[in-house]
Write an enzyme that holds these catalytic residues in place. Structure first.
Site, PDB file in Angstrom:
ATOM      1  N   LYS A  45      50.954  18.591  46.146  1.00 29.14           N
ATOM      2  CA  LYS A  45      52.484  18.069  46.129  1.00 29.14           C
ATOM      3  C   LYS A  45      52.949  19.091  45.584  1.00 29.14           C
ATOM      4  O   LYS A  45      53.464  19.046  43.568  1.00 29.14           O
ATOM      5  CB  LYS A  45      52.133  16.452  45.327  1.00 29.14           C
ATOM      6  CG  LYS A  45      53.027  15.902  45.148  1.00 29.14           C
ATOM      7  CD  LYS A  45      53.506  14.834  44.349  1.00 29.14           C
ATOM      8  CE  LYS A  45      54.956  15.300  43.254  1.00 29.14           C
ATOM      9  NZ  LYS A  45      55.553  15.327  43.335  1.00 29.14           N
ATOM     10  N   GLU A  78      61.090  23.451  24.158  1.00 28.01           N
ATOM     11  CA  GLU A  78      60.986  23.464  25.436  1.00 28.01           C
ATOM     12  C   GLU A  78      62.256  22.889  25.767  1.00 28.01           C
ATOM     13  O   GLU A  78      62.558  21.910  25.992  1.00 28.01           O
ATOM     14  CB  GLU A  78      60.236  23.566  26.444  1.00 28.01           C
ATOM     15  CG  GLU A  78      60.327  24.506  27.773  1.00 28.01           C
ATOM     16  CD  GLU A  78      59.071  24.297  28.347  1.00 28.01           C
ATOM     17  OE1 GLU A  78      58.507  23.160  29.187  1.00 28.01           O
ATOM     18  OE2 GLU A  78      58.501  25.561  29.113  1.00 28.01           O
ATOM     19  N   GLU A 102      48.604  23.816  33.481  1.00 29.73           N
ATOM     20  CA  GLU A 102      49.153  25.126  33.379  1.00 29.73           C
ATOM     21  C   GLU A 102      50.892  24.260  32.471  1.00 29.73           C
ATOM     22  O   GLU A 102      50.800  23.761  33.356  1.00 29.73           O
ATOM     23  CB  GLU A 102      49.427  26.050  34.453  1.00 29.73           C
ATOM     24  CG  GLU A 102      48.451  26.484  34.649  1.00 29.73           C
ATOM     25  CD  GLU A 102      48.049  27.704  34.490  1.00 29.73           C
ATOM     26  OE1 GLU A 102      48.605  28.036  33.032  1.00 29.73           O
ATOM     27  OE2 GLU A 102      47.142  28.617  34.172  1.00 29.73           O
ATOM     28  N   CYS A 146      57.885  29.009  33.011  1.00 31.11           N
ATOM     29  CA  CYS A 146      57.799  28.183  31.096  1.00 31.11           C
ATOM     30  C   CYS A 146      57.250  29.430  30.662  1.00 31.11           C
ATOM     31  O   CYS A 146      57.058  29.427  29.007  1.00 31.11           O
ATOM     32  CB  CYS A 146      56.039  28.172  32.322  1.00 31.11           C
ATOM     33  SG  CYS A 146      54.810  29.367  33.573  1.00 31.11           S
ATOM     34  N   GLY A 171      51.036  17.029  31.762  1.00 31.84           N
ATOM     35  CA  GLY A 171      49.968  17.862  31.422  1.00 31.84           C
ATOM     36  C   GLY A 171      48.774  16.451  30.234  1.00 31.84           C
ATOM     37  O   GLY A 171      48.142  15.863  30.999  1.00 31.84           O
TER      38      GLY A 171
END
Ligand code: NAP
Ligand code: MG
Length: 487
Positions: free
Chosen positions: A192, A397, A266, A300, A249
């Site tokens: 996906k 982040e 990840e 990332c 995650g």
């Protein structure tokens, strides 16, 4: 193209140089690629993919629900049992090489669609994303018949059906990182893409179809978070490979706890770029700029925290300011553009929220004067100085072109600061001393440490995180082990 107008006496304006879109073709609407066919979603629902550079509609995309995912997983299981697991490694390799070669042939089209759908500068999609994606397929095609050398003395078996979920920052490249090693090791796939950047994954489905893979070996299903969750929760999936935010995650890790599903995650990052006083300053400044402003900071492993040794801080900050005045912010399809469009309105709102937080936290902001296009989602390159380690803009982040700058005096101090976030994806070290590089690489808790360079990728190098940046490695021989059972 609305080029950036700067106040700097050292910069100049280029004439627009837009890449042509005449050679690409998009369908009005895209269905789900299941069992080697284009299938309408059972619910009949579609959503819009837009161009973030001008908010224009590009195509309608099918929204897969649980029933569609079930169809895709059944197709992948059947293909695994009856076709893919019966092939020798060298036969699998032929298909994977074929995918790589067709991608190369269609590289120009893929690059333009990547920039149209996701907002990244054409220079990057043309010179980095697409060639690297092809290289991943070439690299893992090479391993398919050599697995006994990758794992000497071990018996190597595929896991079965892999469910793969990817983000929007490197759409085709992330699809390649996921699909190539899975196929090379003999697994079948349900993948996906992210909802804002499905188009190149759907083009990849066309390529996989043209490469003649047995039906069901690769299934591409589009949709939102609920589509991803349906993959994660499907009982007949053996492995989840996820790249995306740390929050999602964590949801995935909880969802598969207690099941036999294997996982690689990840996740996010807040990587430190460290400049010592003996570093080649001009190269370091280029490296910092590349580290954070490349792909609008949608990376990332972006070098989003800069640590400069105090004695050179003033000089480095001035050079950084001068350099970012010359960056072109604007139309992603213009070959002059350095910083394209932010991927979505939501992501721009997130970045703006953090910029406001930074100002409220007392940091000093620097943004060069930019003429941003009126339509579309754009953010100028942003520097924050006078920040503290505990500030949210240093800890969290942002995933945008926003750099925090701090100074340090000693090696121990900078190691402590660099390691002081919940993440551990990457780091950069700029110094003339090899011994210092080796010292730092052993002490920085980061999956990748670049020395005197930044954001360099190669299919043969493993990539992955420590701490809340996830676990498991992609790329290289390590990337094979995520898809095999060894005995
Ligand atoms: P995201 O929101 O976590 O989404 C990633 C993917 O997961 C998308 O396809 C998303 O679908 C899907 N998803 C959302 N909710 C889900 C759920 N509950 N269950 C299963 N799947 C779900 O991340 P993003 O905003 O697209 O990407 C940015 C993040 O990716 C950043 O944190 C970045 O650091 C990280 N990233 C990490 C790496 C790495 O290698 N470590 C590489 C690239 C990016 P929708 O698109 O429909 O929401
Ligand atoms: Mg889009």
């Amino acid at each position: 193209m609305k080029s950036k107008k700067t106040e700097s006496s050292t910069s100049w304006l280029y004439s627009p140089s837009p890449e042509s879109t005449a050679h690409i073709s998009l369908r009005e609407s895209y269905d789900l690629y299941i069992n080697g066919k284009w299938e309408k979603p059972i619910s009949g629902k579609y959503f819009d993919s837009i161009n973030p550079a001008n908010e224009k509609h590009l195509a309608k995309i099918a929204h897969a629900d649980q029933a569609d995912i079930d169809k895709a997983v059944k197709a992948a299981r059947k293909a695994y049992d009856t076709a893919w697991s019966k092939l020798s490694g060298s036969e699998r390799a032929k298909y994977i090489y074929r995918i790589a070669r067709i991608m190369q042939e269609r590289a120009r089209e893929l690059a333009v669609i990547e920039s149209l759908d996701g907002g990244k500068p054409i220079r990057e999609s043309r010179d980095i994303d697409i060639p690297l994606a092809c290289n991943h397929f070439f690299y893992y095609a090479g391993w398919a018949d050599k697995l006994e050398y990758a794992f000497p003395t071990r018996k190597v078996e595929a896991l079965g059906v892999a469910g793969q979920i990817i983000p929007w920052n490197f759409p085709l490249l992330m699809a390649a990182w996921k699909i190539a090693p899975a196929l090379a090791t003999g697994n079948t796939v349900v993948l996906k893409p992210a909802e804002t950047t499905s188009l190149t994954a759907l083009k990849l489905a066309e390529i996989i179809h043209d490469a003649g893979l047995p039906p069901g070996v690769v299934n591409i299903v589009t949709g939102f978070g609920d589509t991803g969750a349906a993959i994660v929760n499907h009982p007949d999936i053996n492995k989840i490979a996820f790249t995306g935010s740390t929050n999602v995650g964590k949801i995935i890790q909880k969802a598969i706890a207690g099941t036999s599903k294997k996982a690689t995650l990840e996740l996010g990052g807040k990587s430190a770029n460290i400049i010592f006083d003996d570093a080649p300053i001009d190269q370091a400044v280029e490296g910092i700029v590349n580290g954070i402003f490349f792909n609008q900071g949608h990376v990332c492993c972006a070098g989003s925290r800069l640590y400069v040794q105090e004695s050179v801080a003033e000089k480095v900050i001035q050079k950084l300011k001068d350099r970012i005045q010359t960056l072109y912010v604007g139309d992603p399809l213009d070959k002059n553009t350095d910083i394209g469009a932010i991927n979505s309105k939501e992501q721009l709102q997130t970045i703006d929220k953090y910029i406001k937080i930074g100002i409220k936290e007392g940091a000093e902001i620097y943004q060069p004067a930019c003429n941003l296009p009126k339509k579309g989602f754009y953010c100028p390159p942003t520097l924050f100085t006078n920040v503290a380690q505990s500030n949210l803009i240093v800890q969290e982040e942002i995933f945008g072109p926003v750099l925090t700058v701090q100074t340090f005096r000693t090696v121990d101090e900078v190691i402590q600061k660099a390691n002081n976030t919940p993440f551990g994806l990457a780091a950069g070290v700029w110094t003339d001393k090899g011994s210092r590089i080796f010292n730092l690489t052993t002490k920085l808790r980061a999956g990748v440490v670049w020395a005197n360079t930044y954001n360099k990728f190669d299919p043969s190098s493993p990539f992955g995180g420590y701490k809340e940046s996830g676990f498991g490695r992609e790329g290289g021989v390590h990337g094979l082990s995520a898809y095999v059972k060894l005995s």
